[in-house]
Scaffold this motif. Structure first.
Motif, mmCIF file in Angstrom:
data_model
loop_
_atom_site.group_PDB
_atom_site.id
_atom_site.type_symbol
_atom_site.label_atom_id
_atom_site.label_comp_id
_atom_site.label_asym_id
_atom_site.label_seq_id
_atom_site.Cartn_x
_atom_site.Cartn_y
_atom_site.Cartn_z
ATOM 1 N N VAL A 55 0.813 -1.219 0.000
ATOM 2 C CA VAL A 55 0.000 0.000 0.000
ATOM 3 C C VAL A 55 0.851 1.277 0.000
ATOM 4 O O VAL A 55 0.316 2.378 0.087
ATOM 5 C CB VAL A 55 -0.951 0.025 1.218
ATOM 6 C CG1 VAL A 55 -1.910 -1.142 1.173
ATOM 7 C CG2 VAL A 55 -0.170 0.025 2.521
ATOM 8 N N LYS A 59 0.695 4.762 -6.527
ATOM 9 C CA LYS A 59 -0.682 4.668 -6.997
ATOM 10 C C LYS A 59 -1.643 4.192 -5.913
ATOM 11 O O LYS A 59 -2.809 3.936 -6.199
ATOM 12 C CB LYS A 59 -0.752 3.717 -8.194
ATOM 13 C CG LYS A 59 0.038 4.191 -9.409
ATOM 14 C CD LYS A 59 -0.106 3.217 -10.559
ATOM 15 C CE LYS A 59 0.680 3.707 -11.776
ATOM 16 N NZ LYS A 59 0.554 2.769 -12.933
ATOM 17 N N LYS A 60 -1.153 4.091 -4.691
ATOM 18 C CA LYS A 60 -1.974 3.551 -3.609
ATOM 19 C C LYS A 60 -2.368 4.608 -2.585
ATOM 20 O O LYS A 60 -2.733 4.281 -1.463
ATOM 21 C CB LYS A 60 -1.203 2.432 -2.892
ATOM 22 C CG LYS A 60 -0.866 1.237 -3.781
ATOM 23 C CD LYS A 60 -2.108 0.427 -4.127
ATOM 24 C CE LYS A 60 -1.735 -0.851 -4.859
ATOM 25 N NZ LYS A 60 -2.899 -1.704 -5.124
ATOM 26 N N LEU A 63 -5.885 4.236 -1.069
ATOM 27 C CA LEU A 63 -5.981 3.130 -0.122
ATOM 28 C C LEU A 63 -5.297 3.486 1.191
ATOM 29 O O LEU A 63 -5.827 3.208 2.270
ATOM 30 C CB LEU A 63 -5.358 1.872 -0.724
ATOM 31 C CG LEU A 63 -5.392 0.612 0.142
ATOM 32 C CD1 LEU A 63 -6.817 0.283 0.569
ATOM 33 C CD2 LEU A 63 -4.769 -0.565 -0.594
ATOM 34 N N ARG A 64 -4.125 4.116 1.122
ATOM 35 C CA ARG A 64 -3.444 4.536 2.356
ATOM 36 C C ARG A 64 -4.302 5.511 3.146
ATOM 37 O O ARG A 64 -4.382 5.438 4.375
ATOM 38 C CB ARG A 64 -2.095 5.182 2.023
ATOM 39 C CG ARG A 64 -1.026 4.209 1.588
ATOM 40 C CD ARG A 64 0.364 4.828 1.734
ATOM 41 N NE ARG A 64 0.467 6.117 1.060
ATOM 42 C CZ ARG A 64 0.740 6.276 -0.230
ATOM 43 N NH1 ARG A 64 0.926 5.210 -1.001
ATOM 44 N NH2 ARG A 64 0.846 7.477 -0.768
ATOM 45 N N SER A 88 -9.422 -5.449 -0.075
ATOM 46 C CA SER A 88 -9.787 -4.125 -0.566
ATOM 47 C C SER A 88 -10.343 -3.293 0.584
ATOM 48 O O SER A 88 -10.807 -3.834 1.598
ATOM 49 C CB SER A 88 -10.838 -4.221 -1.684
ATOM 50 O OG SER A 88 -12.047 -4.772 -1.178
#
Length: 258
Positions: A55, A59-60, A63-64, A88
């Motif tokens: 994560v 590109k995360k 999510l972080r 997810s």
């Protein structure tokens, strides 16, 4: 030879899928180079420990952001052993932007749940209580009153609560008296010849009655609840206290120097 059905049942227990589960993020910390270890309080599964792999990449960021403390999320995971593998997660709202005392109160809230709620023990009442308290931290409500209500309801939801309208002898609480809160027996009336040190960790009877009725007491009565309830929480926490208590104590010392 092992029965195939028995093996299938064991595998299902060891590998359980969690789908579309609402949860509040309690804590997250870096793990290895690109992953996080996350603790959440979920609606149907209680407190869950998660491994969120990969994560930390560029590109995360969404999510972080969804895995920051106080964030309300919907997650999917696979439970294998003590920790679940996060599949997810998506944010369900914008986490409150707290500062100062409200931020310290949120840290205290999360630490209490982490220490007292057992993993994989469904606590839907605690989940809803956390959501209500999270909203109050971001409102104009009294922080002290918000925390005392949470402590009361947390103890109740975990099975540690007791009657605040009667003392340990079955007598009605006297508004003019002071009471020590015994973690097992509830309020114990303070004897008139008790020393000042013991009185400092007791609550007024009027404060206990107000807490029982969910009606905010005046400032002095409200202040008397803090250490009285802390003694109960300390009993259930064991010998190791809370980091947030240490932080609040240090903050109080710094303020006295200003």
């Amino acid at each position: 030879m092992l029965d195939c059905r028995f093996v299938a049942v064991c595998m299902a227990v060891l590998c359980m899928r969690i789908e579309n589960q609402p949860a509040f993020v309690l804590h997250a910390r870096n793990w290895r180079e690109t992953s996080l270890l996350v603790e959440v309080l979920s609606l149907d599964h209680g407190r869950i420990g998660l491994v969120a792999r990969g994560v930390q990449g560029p590109k995360k960021h969404l999510l972080r952001a969804a895995l920051q403390p106080l964030q309300h999320i919907r997650l999917a995971a696979v439970q294998r052993g003590e920790l679940a593998q996060l599949v997810s997660a998506e944010a369900l709202d914008a986490a409150p932007r707290l500062t100062g005392d409200a931020m310290l109160a949120a840290f205290y809230l999360n630490e209490l749940v982490l220490r007292l709620a057992q993993r994989q023990d469904p606590q839907p009442d605690l989940y809803h209580l956390y959501g209500q308290t999270r909203a109050r931290l971001d409102s104009t409500d009294s922080l002290a009153w918000t925390l005392r209500r949470f402590e009361r309801d947390l103890l109740e939801s975990l099975g540690f609560g007791f009657d605040l309208a009667e003392d340990s002898d079955g007598m009605a609480i006297d508004p003019a008296a002071r009471y020590r809160l015994d973690a097992e027996d509830g309020p114990r009336r303070l004897l008139s010849d008790s020393g000042r040190g013991e009185r400092s960790t007791t609550a007024t009877g009027s404060a206990l009655l107000a807490l029982a009725a969910d009606q905010q007491p005046d400032a002095d009565d409200l202040a008397s609840l803090r250490l009285a309830l802390r003694s109960v929480l300390s009993h259930h926490l064991g010998t190791r206290g809370l980091k947030s208590w240490e932080m609040l104590g240090e903050l109080g010392r710094l303020k006295q120097r200003d």
